[in-house]
Design an enzyme around this catalytic site. Structure first.
Site, PDB file in Angstrom:
ATOM      1  N   ALA A  10       0.695  -1.082  -0.098  1.00  0.00           N
ATOM      2  CA  ALA A  10      -0.391  -0.269  -0.309  1.00  0.00           C
ATOM      3  C   ALA A  10       0.857   1.711   0.135  1.00  0.00           C
ATOM      4  CB  ALA A  10      -1.028   0.203   0.769  1.00  0.00           C
ATOM      5  N   SER A 135       0.413  -7.740 -14.655  1.00  0.00           N
ATOM      6  CA  SER A 135       1.154  -7.014 -15.679  1.00  0.00           C
ATOM      7  C   SER A 135       1.127  -8.055 -16.946  1.00  0.00           C
ATOM      8  CB  SER A 135       2.873  -7.386 -15.125  1.00  0.00           C
ATOM      9  OG  SER A 135       3.621  -6.121 -15.996  1.00  0.00           O
ATOM     10  N   TYR A 159      10.252 -12.600 -11.889  1.00  0.00           N
ATOM     11  CA  TYR A 159       8.760 -11.420 -12.182  1.00  0.00           C
ATOM     12  C   TYR A 159       8.168 -12.073 -13.478  1.00  0.00           C
ATOM     13  CZ  TYR A 159       6.448  -7.182 -12.434  1.00  0.00           C
ATOM     14  OH  TYR A 159       5.242  -6.088 -12.014  1.00  0.00           O
TER      15      TYR A 159
END
Length: 271
Positions: A10, A135, A159
């Site tokens: 966050a 993504s 990733y």
């Protein structure tokens, strides 16, 4: 209607922008991350900017199952929306205190465990939503070596496979949670100029506010009430090539489930 929302990661660029936009909608937002000082600073900034006092922070190590289980067991309210957004790109291979490769633990199992452990709270709030920030930069998932124990570790490769896993697990959870009134969707937030994108070697052309737009739209737009198991970019559904191999999706889900322990009563939380 005010809703209870959890956003992980966050205080990162996109995470903070997501929290800020949800706060402007008047919702109760719990900001989750591992650094208390950064969480507090981000929350104070958002309260100042939005005048929404319904914000809180929760210090949780999003790479550790035990920490997420503790947080989920302490959560005592219906949960209308869970935004899984946390992500890291370590340059070198590291393992967590639970002996799991750090990026897989945070980017993949972190999403899996938060969703799994908070399923009872989401069920209480149904209809509820889970949004997985994934993504377009995804691919190369190797089911034989998910933690780079055999391959040479490379941050970008780890990733990319973690983002593929996010999209695949979205499909698995969508099917499993649909009978409970919980929808699960994933999205590409855009090419945001952030620490994470810089760590990947990209500058990014979009602002965090622009990057937050699609996750927030998925969290709040009424037209999406019955939409589940889909992948979005720029607030439009996009075909996801990783959603078609059900055998691979089931295998990945089963792998993550095997890495998930039970609660103090011997029951898997969220089952």
């Amino acid at each position: 209607m005010k809703k209870n929302i959890i956003v992980t990661g966050a205080y990162g660029a996109i995470g903070k922008a997501i929290c800020r936009q949800l706060a402007r909608h008047g919702h109760s937002v719990t900001m989750v991350g591992r650094d208390e000082n950064k969480l507090q600073k981000a929350m104070d900034e958002i309260i100042t900017a939005t005048c929404n006092q319904l914000l809180s922070i929760a210090v949780v190590d999003l790479s550790l199952q035990a920490d997420m289980r503790r947080f989920a067991e302490s959560w005592d309210k219906p949960l209308h929306i869970l935004v899984n957004n946390s992500g890291i790109v370590p340059l070198n291979r590291k393992e967590t205190a639970e002996n799991i490769e750090m990026q897989f633990a945070t980017n993949v199992l972190g999403y899996f465990w938060m969703t799994r452990f908070l399923t009872p709270a989401l069920t209480k709030a149904a209809p509820a939503r889970v949004i997985n920030v994934a993504s377009y930069y995804a691919g190369g998932l190797n089911m034989e070596d998910l933690e780079f124990r055999e391959r040479k570790y490379e941050g970008n490769a780890a990733y990319r496979q973690s983002k593929q896993a996010n999209r695949m697990l979205t499909v698995a959870f969508a099917e499993k949670l649909n009978p409970l009134g919980i929808t699960v969707n994933s999205c590409h937030p855009g090419d945001v100029n952030s620490k994470l994108s810089n760590d990947l070697g990209f500058r990014g052309s979009m602002s965090p506010e622009e990057g937050a737009a699609t996750p927030v739209w998925l969290a709040t737009d009424k037209s999406l009430d019955l939409i589940t198991g889909k992948y979005f970019a720029h607030s439009h559904e996009v075909t996801c090539e990783f959603s078609k191999d059900k055998a691979a999706i089931d295998r990945l889900y089963e792998f993550c489930e095997k890495m998930t322990g039970s609660n103090s009563e011997g029951q898997v939380i969220g089952s």
